[in-house]
Design a protein around this motif. Sequence first.
Motif, PDB file in Angstrom:
ATOM      1  N   THR A  63       0.764  -1.162   0.096  1.00 12.29           N
ATOM      2  CA  THR A  63      -0.150  -0.150   0.046  1.00 12.29           C
ATOM      3  C   THR A  63       0.747   1.358  -0.144  1.00 12.29           C
ATOM      4  O   THR A  63       0.582   2.207  -0.836  1.00 12.29           O
ATOM      5  CB  THR A  63      -0.796  -0.081   1.187  1.00 12.29           C
ATOM      6  OG1 THR A  63      -0.147   0.057   2.407  1.00 12.29           O
ATOM      7  CG2 THR A  63      -1.911  -1.061   1.280  1.00 12.29           C
ATOM      8  N   HIS A  64       2.021   1.118   0.768  1.00  9.80           N
ATOM      9  CA  HIS A  64       2.972   2.263   0.632  1.00  9.80           C
ATOM     10  C   HIS A  64       3.392   2.735  -0.572  1.00  9.80           C
ATOM     11  O   HIS A  64       3.672   3.894  -1.110  1.00  9.80           O
ATOM     12  CB  HIS A  64       3.985   2.223   1.913  1.00  9.80           C
ATOM     13  CG  HIS A  64       5.133   3.112   1.620  1.00  9.80           C
ATOM     14  ND1 HIS A  64       5.037   4.528   1.990  1.00  9.80           N
ATOM     15  CD2 HIS A  64       6.439   2.870   1.383  1.00  9.80           C
ATOM     16  CE1 HIS A  64       6.183   5.043   1.615  1.00  9.80           C
ATOM     17  NE2 HIS A  64       7.338   4.004   1.500  1.00  9.80           N
ATOM     18  N   SER A  65       3.830   1.445  -1.268  1.00 10.61           N
ATOM     19  CA  SER A  65       4.459   1.570  -2.704  1.00 10.61           C
ATOM     20  C   SER A  65       3.494   2.326  -3.631  1.00 10.61           C
ATOM     21  O   SER A  65       4.022   3.156  -4.407  1.00 10.61           O
ATOM     22  CB  SER A  65       4.869   0.359  -3.122  1.00 10.61           C
ATOM     23  OG  SER A  65       6.168  -0.175  -2.253  1.00 10.61           O
ATOM     24  N   LEU A  66       2.371   2.050  -3.636  1.00  8.30           N
ATOM     25  CA  LEU A  66       1.281   2.547  -4.217  1.00  8.30           C
ATOM     26  C   LEU A  66       0.927   3.969  -4.076  1.00  8.30           C
ATOM     27  O   LEU A  66       0.835   4.750  -5.197  1.00  8.30           O
ATOM     28  CB  LEU A  66      -0.144   1.903  -4.199  1.00  8.30           C
ATOM     29  CG  LEU A  66      -0.399   0.446  -4.697  1.00  8.30           C
ATOM     30  CD1 LEU A  66      -1.685  -0.064  -4.516  1.00  8.30           C
ATOM     31  CD2 LEU A  66       0.036   0.374  -6.294  1.00  8.30           C
ATOM     32  N   GLY A  67       1.131   4.327  -2.826  1.00  9.94           N
ATOM     33  CA  GLY A  67       1.038   5.759  -2.269  1.00  9.94           C
ATOM     34  C   GLY A  67       2.245   6.694  -2.849  1.00  9.94           C
ATOM     35  O   GLY A  67       1.966   7.792  -3.296  1.00  9.94           O
TER      36      GLY A  67
END
Length: 436
Positions: A63-67
């Motif tokens: 989720t962080h990488s997508l953000g």
Amino acid sequence: MKYPEKLLPREKVFRDPVHNYIYVQHQVILDLINTKEFQRLRRVKQLGPASYTFHGAEHSRFTHSLGVYEITRRICDSFVRNYPSKEPGDGLWDDSERLVALCAALLHDIGHGAYSHTFEHIFHTNHEEITQEIITSPKTEVNQVLRKIGKDFPKDVASVINHTYKNPQVVQMISSQCDADRMDYLLRDSYNTGANYGNFDLTRILRVMRPYQGGICFDISGMHAVEDYIISRLQMYMQVYFHPVSRSIEVILSKLLYRAKFLSEKLGNNNILRPHLLMPFFDNDFDIDDYLKLDDGVLNTYFINWLDSDDEILADLADRFINRKPFKSVAYTEETKYLIPELQKLIRDAGYDTDYYTDTNNSFDLPYDAYDPNKKRHATQIELRRKDGSMVELSKVSQLVNAVTGKHLGDERFFFPKEMLSNKEFSKHINNDELR
């Protein structure tokens, strides 16, 4: 080099609690998300054992990488709309750099391992080096996707990660003192931990961010938004990332793995207790395939098996980790660390092996650093652009940032079993005015 951009017939979106929608417009981004290496990040928690302290912190590196990708996409959109390059070398934004920036943003954490920072410390891995290997190794699905763009494209994406890419604007989008990576993890970690310290005005910061010849700067009119971001980051480190309980669980995790490594040397290949997927790391003979087989769930499965181990230390440490029984800790200084050997003796006399049941741990962060020509390494300082086009470094105009510039904040702590608090002699030492 300009790379061909294949756009999706219709953009895809991911619902996100922080950014509302994450927009995917390029085929290569969607293909990268669907690789097995990127999907593995769903099984690696962003904050590792911190969920034992902040129960909402169950979010993942995925989720962080997508953000980080989404913030980088917004930066590119702002730059091409407001600061498009008119001629080579003018210091403005060349949108042919968009694809390498977006891919580097998406993949910047793909090399994180199981319980990433603790694992990295124990087995001396480096997630940035492994990220570059995943991007450049022909064995990975990530590399195969990137090579469809161009044979040199994986190398260009990897060079952003190691800060050698030719365009400093792209590098600073992903890695600087005010970058897409930090901005997403502060907002995301704040949201998931329930701590409001990490909130800041992302929209305003992106609005005043602009490219220039040396990389990325910010309009001076947005100084207070950048200032607020710096202080938010400081607060998150002090209140969340350096929380004593989270650090205690990390200590138990490291001791547990050290004990398993010690015992594994005595186990035959067919022993049911042998942690086969960890053996390459215990033997310091692992490759990228071994690394990618591990995630938080794999380690937890081993830990659950070790609850029934005949080895009392391994079973007890596994119990403390799996069932959340953190060590207690006290802060100490250079003036009071002389007390630690006496505390260790009392713990040893109580029947604990101090190699596994005590530890010292320090956590310090540099909230902001300005350029110092006397230092061998320094972070990219935050530059503010005045109306006349001249630049001024942030701490020169912000008294608040100046107050924390160059200052390492944090503490050193001594960790021990909670049961020792019932020992009167031990408690006498802990409760005096020397240790806090």
